[in-house]
Design an enzyme around this catalytic site. Structure first.
Site, PDB file in Angstrom:
ATOM      1  CB  SER A 167      -0.903   0.001   1.234  1.00 39.74           C
ATOM      2  OG  SER A 167      -0.107  -0.093   2.418  1.00 39.74           O
ATOM      3  CB  CYS A 168       4.215   2.288  -0.880  1.00 45.38           C
ATOM      4  SG  CYS A 168       5.141   3.837  -0.808  1.00 45.38           S
TER       5      CYS A 168
END
Length: 314
Positions: free
Chosen positions: A132-133
């Protein structure tokens, strides 16, 4: 009546549920040592890639009135640096509770290779895979692509047999909560960590009539008080949808004992602090621990398990 913050998590016992969020105060061995020596119950390493990364150009992290905006771009020292640190620490403190180790490859193949390296090592802690960057230019968040998330986890669990959690972005739609939870329930995950920063916010300096971070024309991940309601919603949504053996780590907007209590009430097992740790330093853990204990004692609770997940509906 004294409140205990003792927390059991994946066969480990921690003095309290507090830890840093990966990305904050964990870049160097010196910072990791400070976390280890602080009042934090646990700590996690900086999300590692195969090789060292400089990250995005500065300024890339700015504290703003109710939180922070960042577009770091995953700067880190590379997996070998952090793996060496945790393996040395394991040998030095064999009876200490498990360390959390974060990885965040730039591709599915890189993530698989990073996890293979951990699987083949003597690391006996807990691994967190960051899906989830939001701040790597040109790279979409894997966890917003449900088919790709499932495909990734299928490939991971062919070979990865150590405890593994995943860091998730925030979701905003009930249908998305249902879809991703159904996928996650198919796999032997240890936990989910909700939430990463809310991606692609914008903060403006009115004096300069300018954005405040350089990468991506000023767009960056939002953290701090701004995100707490979203974080609480995600913690609650996953706590009520995932198998009971898949734990939830609550991250987002924790700056006081009250915030911590709210996350625990929603069902979080551990709590990660990012924005406020960046502002206050490691002394935040002692303060927030006392504040949470005070709230529990005022309510007559002696342990977190007495209220964890027991949020009332109207």
């Amino acid at each position: 009546m004294t409140a205990s913050l003792t927390t059991k998590f994946l066969n480990n016992t921690y003095e309290n549920p507090f830890m840093n969020a990966s990305g904050v105060h964990c870049m160097t061995t010196e910072e990791l040592d400070e976390l280890a020596d602080s009042k934090a119950g646990a700590f996690i390493t900086k999300s590692a890639t195969t090789l060292e990364r400089e990250g995005n150009p500065k300024p890339r992290y700015i504290s703003v009135p109710l939180g922070s905006i960042n577009s770091m771009g995953l700067p880190n020292e590379g997996i070998d640096y952090y793996l060496s640190y945790v393996l040395n620490r394991q040998k030095k403190y064999p009876d200490a509770p498990a360390i959390f180790f974060s990885v965040a490859g730039m591709s599915i193949d890189e993530n698989l290779n990073l996890l293979k390296k951990i699987q083949d090592s003597e690391f006996n802690g807990i691994t967190e895979l960051n899906l989830s960057c939001p701040n790597v230019p040109g790279k979409p968040q894997v966890a917003y692509d449900f088919e790709l998330t499932k495909e990734t986890l299928e490939k991971v669990f062919v070979f990865f047999k150590k405890p593994l959690g995943i860091k998730l972005p925030p979701y905003f739609d009930f249908a998305h909560f249902d879809i991703i939870a159904k996928i996650l329930n198919e796999f032997p995950l240890a936990y989910v960590n909700s939430i990463n920063s809310i991606g692609n916010g914008l903060f403006i300096d009115v004096e300069k009539e300018s954005v405040v971070v350089k990468p991506k024309n000023g767009f960056g991940g939002i953290g701090g008080e701004y995100v707490k309601p979203t974080a609480l919603a995600n913690v609650r949504a996953f706590y009520t949808r995932l198998r009971p053996d898949i734990k939830v780590i609550g991250t987002g907007g924790i700056k006081s004992g009250k915030d911590a209590f709210e996350h625990l009430l929603c069902g979080a097992s551990m709590l990660q602090i990012g924005t406020e740790l960046q502002k206050e330093g490691v002394k935040i853990f002692e303060r927030i621990e006392k504040e949470l204990k005070d709230i529990m004692e005022a309510k007559g609770y002696t342990s977190i398990d007495q209220f964890r997940g027991k949020l009332n509906s109207l």
